[in-house]
Design a protein around this motif. Structure first.
Motif, PDB file in Angstrom:
ATOM      1  N   GLU A 224       0.796  -1.222   0.000  1.00  0.00           N
ATOM      2  CA  GLU A 224       0.000   0.000   0.000  1.00  0.00           C
ATOM      3  C   GLU A 224       0.829   1.273   0.000  1.00  0.00           C
ATOM      4  N   ARG A 225       2.134   1.152  -0.089  1.00  0.00           N
ATOM      5  CA  ARG A 225       2.990   2.345  -0.082  1.00  0.00           C
ATOM      6  C   ARG A 225       2.631   3.314  -1.211  1.00  0.00           C
ATOM      7  N   SER A 226       2.041   2.816  -2.259  1.00  0.00           N
ATOM      8  CA  SER A 226       1.707   3.676  -3.399  1.00  0.00           C
ATOM      9  C   SER A 226       0.289   4.239  -3.344  1.00  0.00           C
ATOM     10  N   PHE A 227      -0.480   3.873  -2.284  1.00  0.00           N
ATOM     11  CA  PHE A 227      -1.860   4.332  -2.187  1.00  0.00           C
ATOM     12  C   PHE A 227      -1.940   5.501  -1.201  1.00  0.00           C
ATOM     13  N   VAL A 228      -2.327   6.649  -1.695  1.00  0.00           N
ATOM     14  CA  VAL A 228      -2.408   7.857  -0.867  1.00  0.00           C
ATOM     15  C   VAL A 228      -3.430   7.656   0.257  1.00  0.00           C
ATOM     16  N   GLY A 229      -2.989   7.972   1.486  1.00  0.00           N
ATOM     17  CA  GLY A 229      -3.865   7.863   2.636  1.00  0.00           C
ATOM     18  C   GLY A 229      -3.892   6.495   3.285  1.00  0.00           C
ATOM     19  N   LYS A 230      -3.272   5.498   2.649  1.00  0.00           N
ATOM     20  CA  LYS A 230      -3.250   4.145   3.191  1.00  0.00           C
ATOM     21  C   LYS A 230      -1.946   3.834   3.924  1.00  0.00           C
ATOM     22  N   HIS A 231      -0.856   4.416   3.448  1.00  0.00           N
ATOM     23  CA  HIS A 231       0.447   4.190   4.059  1.00  0.00           C
ATOM     24  C   HIS A 231       0.951   5.510   4.637  1.00  0.00           C
ATOM     25  N   ILE A 232       1.637   5.418   5.760  1.00  0.00           N
ATOM     26  CA  ILE A 232       2.073   6.642   6.435  1.00  0.00           C
ATOM     27  C   ILE A 232       2.993   7.491   5.563  1.00  0.00           C
ATOM     28  N   SER A 233       3.734   6.859   4.675  1.00  0.00           N
ATOM     29  CA  SER A 233       4.648   7.622   3.824  1.00  0.00           C
ATOM     30  C   SER A 233       3.912   8.527   2.843  1.00  0.00           C
ATOM     31  N   THR A 234       2.607   8.272   2.613  1.00  0.00           N
ATOM     32  CA  THR A 234       1.827   9.101   1.683  1.00  0.00           C
ATOM     33  C   THR A 234       1.130  10.262   2.381  1.00  0.00           C
ATOM     34  N   LEU A 235       1.232  10.327   3.731  1.00  0.00           N
ATOM     35  CA  LEU A 235       0.594  11.409   4.471  1.00  0.00           C
ATOM     36  C   LEU A 235       1.457  12.671   4.401  1.00  0.00           C
ATOM     37  N   ALA A 236       0.817  13.792   4.642  1.00  0.00           N
ATOM     38  CA  ALA A 236       1.556  15.050   4.737  1.00  0.00           C
ATOM     39  C   ALA A 236       2.493  14.991   5.939  1.00  0.00           C
ATOM     40  N   LYS A 237       3.573  15.775   5.913  1.00  0.00           N
ATOM     41  CA  LYS A 237       4.553  15.750   6.993  1.00  0.00           C
ATOM     42  C   LYS A 237       3.912  16.046   8.346  1.00  0.00           C
ATOM     43  N   ALA A 238       2.978  16.989   8.370  1.00  0.00           N
ATOM     44  CA  ALA A 238       2.306  17.328   9.631  1.00  0.00           C
ATOM     45  C   ALA A 238       1.493  16.140  10.144  1.00  0.00           C
ATOM     46  N   GLU A 239       0.837  15.424   9.233  1.00  0.00           N
ATOM     47  CA  GLU A 239       0.055  14.258   9.628  1.00  0.00           C
ATOM     48  C   GLU A 239       0.973  13.136  10.109  1.00  0.00           C
ATOM     49  N   GLN A 240       2.116  12.989   9.477  1.00  0.00           N
ATOM     50  CA  GLN A 240       3.073  11.974   9.924  1.00  0.00           C
ATOM     51  C   GLN A 240       3.542  12.255  11.341  1.00  0.00           C
ATOM     52  N   ARG A 241       3.746  13.536  11.647  1.00  0.00           N
ATOM     53  CA  ARG A 241       4.178  13.901  13.004  1.00  0.00           C
ATOM     54  C   ARG A 241       3.087  13.585  14.028  1.00  0.00           C
ATOM     55  N   VAL A 242       1.833  13.794  13.643  1.00  0.00           N
ATOM     56  CA  VAL A 242       0.720  13.476  14.543  1.00  0.00           C
ATOM     57  C   VAL A 242       0.676  11.972  14.819  1.00  0.00           C
ATOM     58  N   VAL A 243       0.796  11.163  13.764  1.00  0.00           N
ATOM     59  CA  VAL A 243       0.786   9.710  13.932  1.00  0.00           C
ATOM     60  C   VAL A 243       1.957   9.275  14.807  1.00  0.00           C
ATOM     61  N   SER A 244       3.124   9.836  14.560  1.00  0.00           N
ATOM     62  CA  SER A 244       4.305   9.490  15.350  1.00  0.00           C
ATOM     63  C   SER A 244       4.087   9.806  16.824  1.00  0.00           C
ATOM     64  N   ALA A 245       3.486  10.969  17.109  1.00  0.00           N
ATOM     65  CA  ALA A 245       3.226  11.359  18.492  1.00  0.00           C
ATOM     66  C   ALA A 245       2.231  10.405  19.152  1.00  0.00           C
ATOM     67  N   MET A 246       1.202   9.972  18.398  1.00  0.00           N
ATOM     68  CA  MET A 246       0.210   9.041  18.941  1.00  0.00           C
ATOM     69  C   MET A 246       0.851   7.698  19.273  1.00  0.00           C
ATOM     70  N   VAL A 247       1.763   7.262  18.434  1.00  0.00           N
ATOM     71  CA  VAL A 247       2.458   6.001  18.666  1.00  0.00           C
ATOM     72  C   VAL A 247       3.364   6.108  19.891  1.00  0.00           C
ATOM     73  N   GLU A 248       4.052   7.243  20.037  1.00  0.00           N
ATOM     74  CA  GLU A 248       4.959   7.434  21.169  1.00  0.00           C
ATOM     75  C   GLU A 248       4.201   7.476  22.499  1.00  0.00           C
ATOM     76  N   VAL A 249       3.002   8.031  22.485  1.00  0.00           N
ATOM     77  CA  VAL A 249       2.185   8.062  23.699  1.00  0.00           C
ATOM     78  C   VAL A 249       1.908   6.637  24.193  1.00  0.00           C
ATOM     79  N   GLU A 250       1.790   5.705  23.250  1.00  0.00           N
ATOM     80  CA  GLU A 250       1.534   4.312  23.600  1.00  0.00           C
ATOM     81  C   GLU A 250       2.806   3.549  23.961  1.00  0.00           C
ATOM     82  N   GLY A 251       3.958   4.244  23.936  1.00  0.00           N
ATOM     83  CA  GLY A 251       5.200   3.624  24.374  1.00  0.00           C
ATOM     84  C   GLY A 251       6.029   2.980  23.280  1.00  0.00           C
ATOM     85  N   PHE A 252       5.749   3.330  22.012  1.00  0.00           N
ATOM     86  CA  PHE A 252       6.489   2.737  20.905  1.00  0.00           C
ATOM     87  C   PHE A 252       7.164   3.813  20.072  1.00  0.00           C
TER      88      PHE A 252
END
Length: 259
Positions: A224-252
């Motif tokens: 799914e790396r080539s499908f926009v909105g399905k893989h994190i690499s296709t998200l905007a940089k700001a959205e990637q930072r949000v996802v990263s922060a959510m993951v870190e809150v869970e301890g990963f």
């Protein structure tokens, strides 16, 4: 709500030991004994990480394989390890609620307090008995049903376990009920399922995004790396930072999950 992750060996061990000591885990007595007698000691020897263990007898799995679980051996096992267990279930006899009840009483007679379970297809009189006698019980036998069938069955049972306002009169556990629709439809005290593993098996993580459950693929190997909105690499940089922060809150660490 307490959600127990059904044990899958090393995956759970890494979650509990490395970063998530509060992870709740459900283990099956039947599966432990079927795969290896040494697996029992391996699973229960990892204190202090395993402080939220739910022991299921594995009666339904044994029933589907036409195997009988010995009640006396199960009772000895629970006595041996009950200090490590937050909850342990009764040894049910699938399709024979009267024998399940006999096992419940025998375990209680021998000084235990197993969690009783009301199964799909049983007379509601058994549920009324559990409501009258216990503060905490389970609903089971739903795995073969689809979501609509599960909801129809549970809708009919809620008047027996909730007041007119939908507030629970007792605590109840759902065996195999971790679909998001069922989790938020009823006032569960606890639930479990193997469904949590499905996304991770294919390189995804489950997050709340925009008020709903969304699976984002994060592993580099995902198609799914080539499908926009399905893989994190296709998200905007700001959205990637949000996802990263959510993951870190869970301890990963997101970078670790992407490998």
């Amino acid at each position: 709500m307490k959600v127990y992750l059904v044990s899958v060996g090393r995956v759970i061990s890494e979650l509990t030991k490395a970063r998530r000591p509060h992870v709740r885990e459900l283990i099956s007595y039947f599966e432990l004994c079927r795969k290896s007698p040494h697996r029992v000691e391996q699973v229960l020897s990892q204190k202090p990480w395993r402080l939220n263990l739910f022991l299921d007898s594995g009666a339904f799995s044994a029933y589907t394989r036409k195997v009988r679980i010995d009640l006396d051996k199960y009772i000895r096992f629970v006595h041996a390890y009950k200090s490590e267990l937050s909850v342990y279930a009764n040894l049910d006899v699938i399709g024979e609620p009267s024998k399940s009840w006999e096992n419940q009483l025998e375990m209680e007679r021998q000084g235990l307090a197993p969690l009783p379970c009301f199964h799909y297809g049983e007379d509601v009189l058994w549920l009324k008995r559990y409501v009258d006698r216990y503060e905490y019980f389970a609903f089971g036998g739903m795995v073969p049903l689809n979501g609509e069938e599960q909801a129809r069955w549970l809708d009919g049972l809620m008047p027996f376990v909730c007041d007119a306002g939908g507030n629970p009169l007792r605590k109840f556990h759902g065996f195999g009920t971790c679909g998001s629709n069922l989790l938020f439809r009823y006032p569960w005290y606890s639930a479990d399922s193997t469904a949590w593993m499905v996304g991770g098996r294919w390189g995804g993580i489950l997050l709340w995004w925009g008020g709903q459950q969304v699976t984002f693929k994060v592993a580099e190997r995902c198609a799914e790396r080539s499908f926009v909105g399905k893989h994190i690499s296709t998200l905007a940089k700001a959205e990637q930072r949000v996802v990263s922060a959510m993951v870190e809150v869970e301890g990963f660490c997101l970078e670790d999950l992407m490998k």
